[in-house]
Design a protein around this motif. Structure first.
Motif, mmCIF file in Angstrom:
data_model
loop_
_atom_site.group_PDB
_atom_site.id
_atom_site.type_symbol
_atom_site.label_atom_id
_atom_site.label_comp_id
_atom_site.label_asym_id
_atom_site.label_seq_id
_atom_site.Cartn_x
_atom_site.Cartn_y
_atom_site.Cartn_z
ATOM 1 N N GLU A 32 -20.131 -11.092 -20.260
ATOM 2 C CA GLU A 32 -19.522 -10.386 -19.135
ATOM 3 C C GLU A 32 -18.845 -9.121 -19.648
ATOM 4 O OE1 GLU A 32 -17.133 -13.509 -17.565
ATOM 5 O OE2 GLU A 32 -18.766 -14.323 -16.351
ATOM 6 N N CYS A 34 -19.996 -5.836 -18.677
ATOM 7 C CA CYS A 34 -20.263 -4.680 -17.819
ATOM 8 C C CYS A 34 -19.114 -4.575 -16.830
ATOM 9 C CB CYS A 34 -21.583 -4.856 -17.085
ATOM 10 S SG CYS A 34 -21.877 -3.603 -15.826
ATOM 11 N N THR A 51 -20.734 2.286 -13.208
ATOM 12 C CA THR A 51 -20.635 1.161 -14.132
ATOM 13 C C THR A 51 -20.671 1.667 -15.566
ATOM 14 O OG1 THR A 51 -23.027 0.815 -14.135
ATOM 15 C CG2 THR A 51 -21.744 -0.505 -12.567
ATOM 16 N N LEU A 99 -19.270 -7.578 -14.323
ATOM 17 C CA LEU A 99 -20.641 -8.045 -14.147
ATOM 18 C C LEU A 99 -21.180 -8.525 -15.492
ATOM 19 C CD1 LEU A 99 -20.227 -5.048 -12.577
ATOM 20 C CD2 LEU A 99 -22.407 -5.789 -11.604
ATOM 21 N N LYS A 100 -22.281 -9.250 -15.436
ATOM 22 C CA LYS A 100 -22.944 -9.620 -16.674
ATOM 23 C C LYS A 100 -23.545 -8.380 -17.307
ATOM 24 C CE LYS A 100 -24.273 -14.438 -16.158
ATOM 25 N NZ LYS A 100 -25.408 -15.394 -16.184
ATOM 26 N N ASP A 103 -27.019 -7.714 -16.502
ATOM 27 C CA ASP A 103 -27.308 -7.345 -15.113
ATOM 28 C C ASP A 103 -26.294 -6.300 -14.670
ATOM 29 O OD1 ASP A 103 -27.412 -9.094 -11.899
ATOM 30 O OD2 ASP A 103 -28.390 -7.264 -12.601
ATOM 31 N N CYS A 104 -26.204 -5.228 -15.463
ATOM 32 C CA CYS A 104 -25.204 -4.198 -15.209
ATOM 33 C C CYS A 104 -25.772 -3.235 -14.172
ATOM 34 C CB CYS A 104 -24.865 -3.473 -16.508
ATOM 35 S SG CYS A 104 -23.430 -2.386 -16.390
ATOM 36 N N SER A 108 -23.612 -5.466 -5.529
ATOM 37 C CA SER A 108 -22.409 -6.281 -5.363
ATOM 38 C C SER A 108 -22.700 -7.759 -5.601
ATOM 39 C CB SER A 108 -21.809 -6.074 -3.968
ATOM 40 O OG SER A 108 -22.719 -6.432 -2.969
ATOM 41 N N SER A 110 -24.311 -8.946 -7.932
ATOM 42 C CA SER A 110 -24.294 -9.196 -9.374
ATOM 43 C C SER A 110 -22.880 -9.309 -9.930
ATOM 44 C CB SER A 110 -25.025 -8.069 -10.104
ATOM 45 O OG SER A 110 -26.371 -8.008 -9.711
ATOM 46 N N VAL A 111 -21.890 -9.046 -9.103
ATOM 47 C CA VAL A 111 -20.506 -9.056 -9.575
ATOM 48 C C VAL A 111 -20.019 -10.485 -9.780
ATOM 49 C CG1 VAL A 111 -18.124 -8.465 -8.976
ATOM 50 C CG2 VAL A 111 -19.970 -6.851 -8.522
ATOM 51 N N ARG A 112 -19.395 -10.716 -10.939
ATOM 52 C CA ARG A 112 -18.848 -12.034 -11.242
ATOM 53 C C ARG A 112 -17.386 -12.154 -10.799
ATOM 54 N NH1 ARG A 112 -21.506 -14.868 -15.085
ATOM 55 N NH2 ARG A 112 -20.181 -16.554 -14.298
ATOM 56 N N TRP A 114 -13.967 -9.886 -8.938
ATOM 57 C CA TRP A 114 -13.482 -8.722 -8.203
ATOM 58 C C TRP A 114 -11.967 -8.604 -8.346
ATOM 59 C CZ3 TRP A 114 -16.877 -5.476 -6.015
ATOM 60 C CH2 TRP A 114 -18.119 -5.958 -5.571
#
Length: 124
Positions: A32, A34, A51, A99-100, A103-104, A108, A110-112, A114
């Motif tokens: 994680e 990104c 990003t 994000l990972k 998977d940058c 949205s 893809s966001v882990r 917030w």
């Protein structure tokens, strides 16, 4: 526990500048790495603005290229977004996101994680 806290949002006149900052803590996963900024314009969903991945690769939405700059400090505890030549359409909530690294993207989904967001209002 990942914690993201944005600051710096305020009302500014069109053509002006603003700097957003995100304090980052608790990101321990090697994957994680990104980090990004997303905007939710009034009445719209969250869309990617910029990003930066673990290699320092920068990516910007077309609407902000040449106006916004994303940055990350050396110890990766503070993510910045320098916003210049602001337009009314830049108005909205701005969210810091993790994000990972694999998977940058500007997606949205893809966001882990917030942050709670900071509000930017650009007035004419």
């Amino acid at each position: 526990q990942v914690r993201l806290v944005e600051s710096g949002g305020e009302e500014v006149q069109a053509g002006g500048s603003l700097t957003l900052t995100c304090a980052i803590s608790g990101v321990s996963s090697a994957d994680e790495r990104c980090l990004g900024w997303f905007q939710a314009a009034p009445g719209k969903g969250r869309e990617g603005v910029a990003t930066i991945d673990s290699r320092g690769t920068l990516n910007y939405a077309n609407a902000v290229k040449g106006r916004f700059t994303i940055s990350l400090d050396n110890d990766k505890s503070s993510l910045g977004l320098q916003m210049n030549s602001l337009k009314r359409e830049d108005t909205g909530m701005y969210y810091c996101a993790v994000l990972k690294d694999t998977d940058c993207s500007m997606k949205s989904l893809s966001v882990r994680y917030w942050g709670p967001g900071t509000r930017v209002v650009v007035s004419s």
